[in-house]
Motif scaffolding. Structure first.
Motif, PDB file in Angstrom:
ATOM      1  N   THR A  79      -4.369  -7.215  -8.547  1.00 34.89           N
ATOM      2  CA  THR A  79      -3.481  -6.093  -8.240  1.00 34.89           C
ATOM      3  C   THR A  79      -3.081  -5.296  -9.465  1.00 34.89           C
ATOM      4  OG1 THR A  79      -1.535  -7.535  -8.334  1.00 34.89           O
ATOM      5  CG2 THR A  79      -2.557  -7.225  -6.179  1.00 34.89           C
ATOM      6  N   TYR A 131      -4.360   4.196  -1.753  1.00 36.37           N
ATOM      7  CA  TYR A 131      -4.537   3.601  -0.438  1.00 36.37           C
ATOM      8  C   TYR A 131      -5.390   2.347  -0.581  1.00 36.37           C
ATOM      9  CZ  TYR A 131      -2.528   7.801   1.504  1.00 36.37           C
ATOM     10  OH  TYR A 131      -1.663   8.823   1.806  1.00 36.37           O
ATOM     11  N   VAL A 132      -5.003   1.298   0.129  1.00 41.49           N
ATOM     12  CA  VAL A 132      -5.725   0.026   0.067  1.00 41.49           C
ATOM     13  C   VAL A 132      -5.963  -0.465   1.489  1.00 41.49           C
ATOM     14  CG1 VAL A 132      -4.814  -0.645  -2.192  1.00 41.49           C
ATOM     15  CG2 VAL A 132      -3.553  -1.271  -0.147  1.00 41.49           C
ATOM     16  N   GLY A 189      -2.981   0.565   3.981  1.00 42.20           N
ATOM     17  CA  GLY A 189      -1.649   0.637   3.413  1.00 42.20           C
ATOM     18  C   GLY A 189      -1.659   1.496   2.170  1.00 42.20           C
ATOM     19  N   LYS A 190      -0.475   1.782   1.663  1.00 38.63           N
ATOM     20  CA  LYS A 190      -0.317   2.610   0.467  1.00 38.63           C
ATOM     21  C   LYS A 190       0.566   1.869  -0.526  1.00 38.63           C
ATOM     22  CE  LYS A 190       1.096   7.222  -0.954  1.00 38.63           C
ATOM     23  NZ  LYS A 190       1.623   8.510  -0.485  1.00 38.63           N
ATOM     24  N   VAL A 191       0.133   1.783  -1.769  1.00 38.17           N
ATOM     25  CA  VAL A 191       0.895   1.121  -2.818  1.00 38.17           C
ATOM     26  C   VAL A 191       2.116   1.985  -3.130  1.00 38.17           C
ATOM     27  CG1 VAL A 191       0.881   0.297  -5.206  1.00 38.17           C
ATOM     28  CG2 VAL A 191      -1.184   0.062  -3.803  1.00 38.17           C
ATOM     29  N   VAL A 229       3.275  -2.840  -0.879  1.00 36.88           N
ATOM     30  CA  VAL A 229       2.445  -1.915  -0.105  1.00 36.88           C
ATOM     31  C   VAL A 229       3.142  -1.599   1.205  1.00 36.88           C
ATOM     32  CG1 VAL A 229       0.221  -1.662   1.085  1.00 36.88           C
ATOM     33  CG2 VAL A 229       0.322  -2.835  -1.120  1.00 36.88           C
ATOM     34  N   GLN A 230       3.110  -0.321   1.600  1.00 38.64           N
ATOM     35  CA  GLN A 230       3.611   0.062   2.915  1.00 38.64           C
ATOM     36  C   GLN A 230       2.425   0.097   3.856  1.00 38.64           C
ATOM     37  OE1 GLN A 230       4.439   4.107   3.643  1.00 38.64           O
ATOM     38  NE2 GLN A 230       5.588   3.703   5.505  1.00 38.64           N
ATOM     39  N   SER A 231       2.534  -0.614   4.973  1.00 39.60           N
ATOM     40  CA  SER A 231       1.451  -0.593   5.947  1.00 39.60           C
ATOM     41  C   SER A 231       1.456   0.739   6.698  1.00 39.60           C
ATOM     42  CB  SER A 231       1.571  -1.765   6.918  1.00 39.60           C
ATOM     43  OG  SER A 231       2.739  -1.646   7.683  1.00 39.60           O
ATOM     44  N   ARG A 239       6.516   7.579   1.140  1.00 44.25           N
ATOM     45  CA  ARG A 239       5.770   6.341   1.274  1.00 44.25           C
ATOM     46  C   ARG A 239       4.393   6.557   1.893  1.00 44.25           C
ATOM     47  NH1 ARG A 239      10.303   2.481   3.579  1.00 44.25           N
ATOM     48  NH2 ARG A 239       8.922   2.714   5.328  1.00 44.25           N
ATOM     49  N   TYR A 240       4.284   7.161   3.004  1.00 41.84           N
ATOM     50  CA  TYR A 240       2.985   7.284   3.663  1.00 41.84           C
ATOM     51  C   TYR A 240       2.841   8.691   4.190  1.00 41.84           C
ATOM     52  CZ  TYR A 240      -1.154   4.982   5.497  1.00 41.84           C
ATOM     53  OH  TYR A 240      -2.440   4.587   5.725  1.00 41.84           O
TER      54      TYR A 240
END
Length: 73
Positions: free
Chosen positions: A3, A11-12, A23-25, A35-37, A70-71
């Motif tokens: 990580t 984006y991961v 998700g987004k770091v 990470v936000q899903s 966040r997203y």
């Protein structure tokens, strides 16, 4: 996954068995990342350690991230 190579805003793809989710770091820490899903699949913050393993995320202060974009799609 190491990580330490991730950056905020990246984006991961997260996988657990046969199930996956984007998700987004939102934060990189000395011990891993948060990470936000994808909100489509359930908006939550998940902590991963430096090896990419999900950790207990119950203590993450969601209010501390309300001013962070966040997203976005």
């Amino acid at each position: 996954m190491d990580t330490k190579t991730l950056m905020v805003g990246q984006y991961v793809f997260m996988r657990s068995g046969e199930v996956g989710n984007w998700g987004k770091v939102v934060e990189v820490t000395p011990t891993g990342v948060i990470v936000q899903s994808d909100p489509i699949y359930g908006d939550e913050l998940i902590r991963f350690d430096e090896n990419g393993m999900a950790c207990d995320s119950s203590d993450i202060d969601v209010d501390g991230y309300k001013d962070v974009v966040r997203y976005d799609y």
